[in-house]
Enzyme design. Structure first.
Site, PDB file in Angstrom:
ATOM      1  CB  SER A   1      -8.014   0.548   6.010  1.00 37.08           C
ATOM      2  OG  SER A   1      -8.690   1.783   6.001  1.00 37.08           O
TER       3      SER A   1
ATOM      4  CB  SER B   1      -7.869   3.324   3.144  1.00 36.47           C
ATOM      5  OG  SER B   1      -7.012   2.725   4.098  1.00 36.47           O
TER       6      SER B   1
ATOM      7  CE  LYS C   1      -3.835   1.824   2.867  1.00 33.22           C
ATOM      8  NZ  LYS C   1      -4.669   1.508   4.055  1.00 33.22           N
TER       9      LYS C   1
END
Lengths: 443, 443
Positions: free
Chosen positions: A176, A152, A82
């Site tokens: 997330s 996310s 990420k």
């Protein structure tokens, strides 16, 4: 044997094939790059693919293996990060216009751990800005390209769900890591708060932020946990019939759409049918406000995270992040203190309430992924466990009414991450209809 | 008027002089550089002095001021950073051989806040390796060059105590801000855990690590707090006679050497003589193990911080840090969980126990600084407040039997940092014999 499509292998399978001389790290990496080239123009999981450095790493690791040196359980396995998690020398933008062109000089703690185990950092994945709020990712759900992958950690869930890379890393402050796992049909693990270094990952709320990872089997989740120093490499085999599971719909059961309840019920029934003890045991009534407490802490602590950006480059900061830095939601010292104390109480109460159970079984998300990219979905079934600092494993558990994946979560006890992996390994073949098979996304 | 020795000014005094046209940022900075050149070969507080970038900043800020633009309350004030706190473009070694030559690309959150307020980052200060354990700093006590400045924020305490810079930053996981303040005769503030971003500071124990700062007056501590968004610029004036202070010697009173008890008693008596209410109220008996709980959490969480270094560059890692990463002290999931729950309980119990008081008054350190540089001293009177997440202000309070400074601490309530600054401002003229005067170190 030769491996016809290395992308379809789990990390564990790929490791075994490499150990047997049936696969090289370069071949595995090349297969991932081919799949990225084919699929990612549509899925849009990646912000940066480090082709050259990854190929150089793969060549080096193949040479080492031929000379008898194996760094660790992930030797030659590509991983992706990420974009809020730093990799030295790769762009690290946090998907924020404030950090265009930023190239950090340090590996995040979790990246260093994976390199030590032999993994190859392949690139950076799209995310909601700062893993918080603000600019949304462009990533879509690999199972239906018109729908969200969740967030996310959008790119992290999508890249693994789409077989583009066997392992990825995300972060969870609310839901997330776990929500994209449910939406994208992958496994994921969020360990106990604090046991895996979150250094080098963008800060949001210090008492909540947790590094997590995605994979396509519980065995692969364990490989990462072992490389992170929080589980041993093999685990303890549990028979599913010995499991004692508490079924918990949380105070927010009314937010579950039909598919989620159907999938959760089927998972519970399947465990029972396999001989496990499954008993409904809801959280104590004192937990009713747990999601509000989480929200207060997330926004209250988040103010510290975003105030420097507000004061230095406020005009470029997304309005939702400005709102957090400006305490617009009306958080006061008293409400923040009350929320922190609620969390402290709740962490202790949870332990006593579920003593005697191996894990809690609960919703993975409110339902299937939503259409459109305007929202990454609702984290209400994920955030409370984050607040409680508990280890969580997400497992695919079936499909919703329109054929999109829906997961469930198994929740363990603080610092007992290794035990939770054992429980999930026993439960997965019963819960996950695709367990041991390869689900190629239809999107 | 002209300012004959700008080094002797507090940040507030220097700001006033600049606003009046009696001082420039360049003149202030030049005075600091001159003092560093004169004194630091002996004191050894600095690992890096950014002469050129600081002078460029100072020139720019002087131009801005002349054109009527004042960035904030620290416009033109030099600050210095413990070397575990990143400044973009400056070396950031954490005083570790593992990070020689490291130059980070981002300002730490607290540095960004200070730049926004107009401060000038002047350089990096020596520290115990990683603000934890391992390699010790070379810094000595400016009041006696054969003695320790305390640690781990050794250079931060010494540089301010020696008038080399008006404000410095440190970090506290146990007693790393407050002990050097006591030893070096400076003021210092450790805010409530979590209210000031610790992004860009080396991680040690996530639920303890806190950014703190040093200055030579409570007013200067407030300037930094205001620039950090946790206090208003002026505060509320309290009369010392209205203060209600709880005197607490903690469960570790037997560790205080004579000088510390004398200084603490004198501070309490002086407050009483000035009309304040001062009542002895020890911590609840359930707090007896608080230092053990802190140690368990520090080492337990510290494992995550140092495991990446152990697994990637273990042969270069200091043995004490290896010991933490290898869990050599025998911490288990159960002991760590018990310590976390103890901390949660204790945070709540503290609030109720001291309700009705404005602050707790307690030892700043066990006594004067020790001779030699083999130890940075004992943190037993500092660590417990860190575990409790409470804001703390350290104040100089007198000298010990051999003439070295000894401080006291005022401890407030979580998230009430602003209020604690008001209390300290009222108490300082009574407690600190040097308040309002300049103490030039005799070392």
């Amino acid at each position: 044997m030769t491996v016809s499509d290395p992308c379809r292998l789990t990390a564990g399978e790929a490791s075994a094939a490499m150990a047997a001389g049936d696969l090289t790290a370069v071949a595995l990496l090349t297969a991932c790059l081919d799949r990225i080239d084919t699929r990612d123009p549509a899925v849009r999981a990646w912000l940066y693919v480090a082709r050259e450095s990854a190929l150089a790493d793969a060549r080096r690791l193949d040479v080492e293996r031929r000379s008898g040196r194996v760094r660790g359980p992930l030797h030659g396995i590509p991983i992706a990060l990420k974009d809020v998690i730093d990799v030295a020398g790769m762009p690290g933008t946090h998907n924020s216009p404030l950090h265009e062109g930023r190239v950090p000089v340090d590996d995040a703690g979790c990246v260093a751990l994976m390199r030590a185990a032999g993994a190859i950092p392949l690139g950076k994945l799209d995310t909601v800005e700062f893993a918080a709020l603000g600019r949304l990712p462009k990533t879509v759900n690999p199972h239906r390209l018109t729908h969200t992958a969740g967030g996310s950690s959008s790119g992290s869930g999508a890249a693994v769900g789409d077989l583009q890379v066997p392992i990825s890393f995300g972060t969870q402050t609310g839901g997330s890591v776990m929500r994209p796992a449910s939406y994208c049909g992958t496994y994921a693990m969020k360990p106990t708060w604090g046991v895996v270094s979150r250094e080098g990952a963008k800060l949001f709320a210090a008492s909540l932020d947790t590094i997590g990872w995605y994979a396509r089997s519980v065995g692969d989740l364990r490989l990462v946990a072992a490389a992170s120093g929080i589980a041993d490499g093999s685990g303890t085999r549990r028979e599913v019939s010995t499991l004692r599971i508490a079924l918990c719909q949380t105070p927010y059961a009314d937010r579950a759409r039909d598919g989620a309840l159907t999938v959760l019920t089927r998972a519970a029934d399947a465990l029972k049918a396999a001989g496990a003890t499954v008993e409904r045991l809801e959280l104590p009534t004192s937990f009713a406000e747990i999601d509000d407490a989480k929200d207060t802490i997330m926004r209250g602590e988040g103010r510290a995270a975003f105030l420097p950006a507000l004061l230095t480059r406020g005009e470029e900061l997304h309005d939702t992040l400005r709102g957090i830095a400006e305490f617009r939601s009306g958080i006061t010292p008293m409400t923040l203190k009350a929320a922190q104390d609620f969390a402290g109480h709740a962490r202790m109460a949870y332990e006593g309430h579920y003593r005697g159970y191996d894990a809690v079984l609960t919703f993975g998300a409110t339902g299937e992924a939503d259409g459109g990219l305007e929202s990454t979905g609702n984290s209400v079934f994920n955030s409370l466990w984050t607040l409680l600092h508990l280890p969580v494993i997400g497992l695919p558990a079936g499909d919703g009414p329109t054929g999109l994946p829906i997961g469930v979560q198994l929740v363990g006890f603080r610092y007992a991450d290794d035990t939770l992996l054992d429980v999930a390994a026993a439960a997965a073949p019963v819960i996950d209809p695709w367990c041991g098979k390869v689900r190629v996304p239809a999107g």
